[in-house]
Design an enzyme around this catalytic site. Structure first.
Site, PDB file in Angstrom:
ATOM      1  N   TYR A   1      13.687  -8.588   1.852  1.00  0.00           N
ATOM      2  CA  TYR A   1      12.934  -7.601   2.642  1.00  0.00           C
ATOM      3  C   TYR A   1      11.458  -7.967   2.792  1.00  0.00           C
ATOM      4  O   TYR A   1      10.974  -8.898   2.189  1.00  0.00           O
ATOM      5  CB  TYR A   1      13.122  -6.178   2.133  1.00  0.00           C
ATOM      6  CG  TYR A   1      12.728  -5.783   0.734  1.00  0.00           C
ATOM      7  CD1 TYR A   1      13.131  -4.543   0.240  1.00  0.00           C
ATOM      8  CD2 TYR A   1      11.953  -6.588  -0.097  1.00  0.00           C
ATOM      9  CE1 TYR A   1      12.771  -4.118  -1.031  1.00  0.00           C
ATOM     10  CE2 TYR A   1      11.593  -6.179  -1.365  1.00  0.00           C
ATOM     11  CZ  TYR A   1      12.001  -4.935  -1.833  1.00  0.00           C
ATOM     12  OH  TYR A   1      11.651  -4.527  -3.084  1.00  0.00           O
ATOM     13  N   GLU A   2      10.799  -7.245   3.699  1.00  0.00           N
ATOM     14  CA  GLU A   2       9.406  -7.483   4.090  1.00  0.00           C
ATOM     15  C   GLU A   2       9.219  -8.880   4.691  1.00  0.00           C
ATOM     16  O   GLU A   2       8.213  -9.546   4.471  1.00  0.00           O
ATOM     17  CB  GLU A   2       8.439  -7.274   2.909  1.00  0.00           C
ATOM     18  CG  GLU A   2       8.651  -6.023   2.101  1.00  0.00           C
ATOM     19  CD  GLU A   2       8.892  -4.765   2.942  1.00  0.00           C
ATOM     20  OE1 GLU A   2       8.464  -4.741   4.107  1.00  0.00           O
ATOM     21  OE2 GLU A   2       9.517  -3.832   2.431  1.00  0.00           O
ATOM     22  N   GLY A   3      10.189  -9.301   5.470  1.00  0.00           N
ATOM     23  CA  GLY A   3      10.169 -10.627   6.079  1.00  0.00           C
ATOM     24  C   GLY A   3      10.905 -11.599   5.185  1.00  0.00           C
ATOM     25  O   GLY A   3      10.447 -11.911   4.085  1.00  0.00           O
TER      26      GLY A   3
END
Length: 589
Positions: free
Chosen positions: A435-437
């Site tokens: 997550y978060e890229g």
């Protein structure tokens, strides 16, 4: 002290389990202090904080982790989160924990006094965040997302937003989230379709569905402040047409704001944190306030996303360090073939690899924290922070996860079952690589925006620092290791020349090696940080003749072992990128 060839295992642990059968929480505060005081010289940046002030804060925080947070980790993992008629409930143990956490002032740590905070240097906040993540990754998500949402409101919000929402968030009554992902727009944020239609009162009607929202709904807070990316009518396509809105679950006067949790995901790990699908405006009655101006949303949200990416890096590092601590303790107690398994060569190899890597990741994240402190004091550090952020996010989470996997291996069969608490690290740590890229996206950002875009200007400035450290360490006799680090830096020029020749005609091929390149540079950075600390330890060993000598020797071991086991792998990556030079983008899978 245990020898592995010429290497040293530094003994920081006691028993693995307490009388109640619970695995004992252990943090290596000695290494945290070495980073903050000896390596980063934090008190010289902030004379108002002496060593003892900072030690007292961290020791009290760590005591809270041991007594209050760590005991909820397994309980929350077993209890999980639940949804019933649209109402999401978190593990019961989190309610008392959150109340104590906030009452003790820990949520306010790092914030200025004028908004009711307890200001400390950013590097100290990073150290405490790491301890919190290691003790319970699921619970830490609530804290850090609320911090992130609050920071956006403080930086970009109107005076009225700040007056209404900051105080209850600081007191732990309101939580916060970031809402980007949609069913049809994951990593491709520009494809989102959530709409924000202007109203006559200056506010916006919000309508759309957001997916995979961490802590998106829960009963831990009275209200939740969602930061939502949406598109206004007539806005440009892609990310340029995205705006940012503050959309609370309940309006400030307590009325429902038509934000509904449709479902929660069944996940591999972080079971105590609800990952939600949120429907905004299902009944056409969801109202949001714009933050800043229309079409500024991505630039604003990236402030929060970069903070959260560093938080991801700390997630990886923290669990790696605690997994190492528990594994070392277990290996001292577990008897096989008539001896503790820590005396078996392969177990020592695993432990030394875990420790050198985990400590290197800690050094990286605390160093980035110190760059924020220097920025706060007026130094120009933004470019170096930007360069190191994707390294922290991607390398810390990938290698932190690998350390957790190794912890299971050290424990043998007991690592695969729940008795010794390490298998949960594997399940909880994996999400931070996604997550978060995703880490692949981090690597492409690193290669294209942080390196190629400025012809490696900032990277070469970092290399100058590393060359100074190499020259300083020449008298210490680590000639092979220093030569290996110098060679890795020199070969970077060849890689960049290869990219320069290939990027116009074979950009997909270049991007296909982005992860390799990020790992290549990450190993140089970690080897440098471990070298700096080994050199400091070498200097101090000439002055110290007490028990601390064992610890200082272990810092030298960390650098040498990481060079042998990890930095040496760069030779293979160089061949993979430049010598073979295959364009795998054309291959049909």
């Amino acid at each position: 002290m245990v020898l592995f060839g010429n290497f040293i295992m530094y003994n920081v642990n006691g028993l693995t389990k307490g009388r109640d059968g619970m695995v004992l929480y252990k943090a290596d505060l000695r290494d945290i202090y070495f980073n903050l005081f000896d390596f980063l010289n934090l008190p010289t940046l902030y004379p108002q904080f002496n060593d003892q002030d900072i030690r007292s804060i961290i020791e009290e925080f760590n005591k809270f982790m041991s007594q209050e947070v760590w005991p909820t980790r397994e309980m929350a993992d077993k209890a999980g989160v639940h949804i019933n008629n649209g109402v999401v409930t978190v593990p019961t143990c989190f309610h008392e924990l959150n109340q104590k956490f906030c009452e003790n002032g820990w949520f306010k740590l790092g914030y200025p006094e004028e908004i009711g905070g307890i200001w400390v240097p950013y590097a100290v906040s990073i150290a405490c965040t790491s301890l919190l993540n290691g003790a319970n990754a699921s619970y830490s998500i609530f804290i850090e997302l609320t911090h992130g949402a609050m920071n956006i409101i403080l930086k970009f919000g109107t005076p009225q937003m700040k007056e209404q929402w900051i105080s209850p968030m600081m007191e732990g009554q309101f939580g916060g989230t970031m809402c980007l992902t949609e069913p049809g727009a994951g990593s491709d944020v520009g494809a989102l379709s959530t709409m924000a239609t202007p109203r006559s009162d200056g506010k916006y009607q919000i309508k759309g569905t957001k997916l995979f929202i961490s802590a998106g709904d829960n009963d831990l807070y009275k209200n939740i402040v969602h930061l939502v990316l949406a598109r206004t009518p007539g806005a440009p396509k892609g990310t340029k047409g995205i705006s940012l809105f503050m959309v609370p679950k309940f309006s400030y006067d307590g009325q429902s704001n038509d934000v509904v949790c449709n479902k929660i995901e069944e996940k591999m790990g972080i079971h105590g944190s609800p990952t939600c699908e949120l429907v905004f405006g299902g009944n056409d009655n969801c109202v949001g306030e714009i933050i800043g101006q229309e079409c500024e949303g991505m630039a604003q949200m990236f402030v929060m996303m970069n903070e959260v990416r560093l938080f991801c890096g700390v997630q990886g590092e923290s669990q790696a360090n605690l997994a190492y601590m528990l594994s070392e303790s277990y290996a001292r107690e577990r008897i096989q073939f008539g001896k503790p398994i820590i005396d078996l060569p392969d177990v020592k190899r695993m432990l030394l690899k875990m420790r050198s890597k985990a400590r290197g990741l800690r050094a990286l994240n605390l160093y980035i924290g110190s760059l924020f402190d220097r920025k706060h004091l007026g130094e120009i550090t933004e470019a170096e922070i930007a360069l190191l952020t994707p390294i922290s996010k991607a390398y810390s989470t990938d290698e932190g996860f690998n350390v957790c996997v190794e912890a299971c291996q050290v424990h043998g069969g007991y690592g695969y079952i729940k008795d010794y608490a390490v298998e949960q690290f594997v399940r909880d740590a994996k999400i931070a690589t996604i997550y978060e890229g995703t880490n692949g996206i981090q690597a492409m950002d690193f290669l294209t925006r942080k390196v190629l875009k400025d012809q490696a200007k900032i990277l070469n400035e970092l290399f100058l620092k590393i060359h100074i450290a190499i020259k300083k360490a020449q008298p210490y006799g680590w000639h092979k290791e220093l030569a290996l680090l110098s060679l890795s830096i020199a070969k970077t020029k060849d890689i960049l020349n290869f990219y320069e020749k290939s990027k116009t005609s074979k950009m997909d091929a270049v991007l296909g090696t982005a992860v390799d390149f990020l790992n290549y540079i990450s190993r140089i950075v970690l080897a440098w940080l471990l070298l700096e600390q080994a050199s400091l330890a070498k200097e101090k060993l000439g002055l110290i003749r007490d028990a601390d000598g064992e610890y200082l020797e272990s810092k030298i071991t960390d650098y040498l072992f990481y060079s042998h086991q990890d930095l040496a792998l760069n030779a293979g990556l160089f061949h993979s990128i430049c010598v073979f030079g295959e364009d795998y983008s054309k291959i049909i899978v």
